[in-house]
Design a protein around this motif. Structure first.
Motif, PDB file in Angstrom:
ATOM      1  N   UNK A  70       0.805  -1.221   0.000  1.00  0.00           N
ATOM      2  CA  UNK A  70       0.000   0.000   0.000  1.00  0.00           C
ATOM      3  C   UNK A  70       0.840   1.273   0.000  1.00  0.00           C
ATOM      4  N   UNK A  71       2.129   1.154   0.292  1.00  0.00           N
ATOM      5  CA  UNK A  71       2.977   2.329   0.459  1.00  0.00           C
ATOM      6  C   UNK A  71       3.005   3.198  -0.799  1.00  0.00           C
ATOM      7  N   UNK A  72       3.080   2.600  -1.955  1.00  0.00           N
ATOM      8  CA  UNK A  72       3.150   3.392  -3.186  1.00  0.00           C
ATOM      9  C   UNK A  72       1.859   4.157  -3.464  1.00  0.00           C
ATOM     10  N   UNK A  73       0.768   3.788  -2.826  1.00  0.00           N
ATOM     11  CA  UNK A  73      -0.518   4.441  -3.069  1.00  0.00           C
ATOM     12  C   UNK A  73      -0.831   5.546  -2.071  1.00  0.00           C
ATOM     13  N   UNK A  74       0.018   5.696  -1.060  1.00  0.00           N
ATOM     14  CA  UNK A  74      -0.229   6.705  -0.041  1.00  0.00           C
ATOM     15  C   UNK A  74       0.381   8.025  -0.498  1.00  0.00           C
ATOM     16  N   UNK A  75      -0.423   9.055  -0.539  1.00  0.00           N
ATOM     17  CA  UNK A  75       0.029  10.378  -0.961  1.00  0.00           C
ATOM     18  C   UNK A  75      -0.135  11.338   0.220  1.00  0.00           C
ATOM     19  N   UNK A  76       0.983  11.872   0.652  1.00  0.00           N
ATOM     20  CA  UNK A  76       0.964  12.811   1.762  1.00  0.00           C
ATOM     21  C   UNK A  76       1.191  14.218   1.237  1.00  0.00           C
ATOM     22  N   UNK A  77       0.415  15.143   1.723  1.00  0.00           N
ATOM     23  CA  UNK A  77       0.611  16.548   1.379  1.00  0.00           C
ATOM     24  C   UNK A  77       1.258  17.195   2.591  1.00  0.00           C
TER      25      UNK A  77
END
Length: 81
Positions: A70-77
């Motif tokens: 799932x790490x590649x799908x997590x987008x942090x702003x």
């Protein structure tokens, strides 16, 4: 609810507990949609087959290494200012 308490539930009770947990993310694997949920201090993957319109399995775990898909799908702003 603990992981042990979750694991001794019936499959239907596990489904209900899972969808009442906190939804985190989805991914695709082996032609299925895998939804990740957080319940208390553990995670559950709900595997859903769209062609059969049914849940095919649930995987419960605590190990954060199992979150790697799932790490590649997590987008942090991040706001630096």
């Amino acid at each position: 609810m603990t992981l042990y308490e979750f694991n001794i539930l019936s499959p239907k009770e596990q489904e209900i507990a899972t969808v009442n947990g906190e939804f985190l993310e989805t991914r695709k694997e082996a032609g299925q949609t895998v939804a990740l949920y957080s319940i208390s201090n553990f995670f559950v993957e709900l595997w859903y087959d769209c062609t059969q319109n049914k849940i095919t399995r649930l995987n419960s775990f605590k190990s954060i290494s199992r979150l790697d898909p799932y790490v590649s799908q997590i987008h942090l702003k991040i706001d630096l200012y």
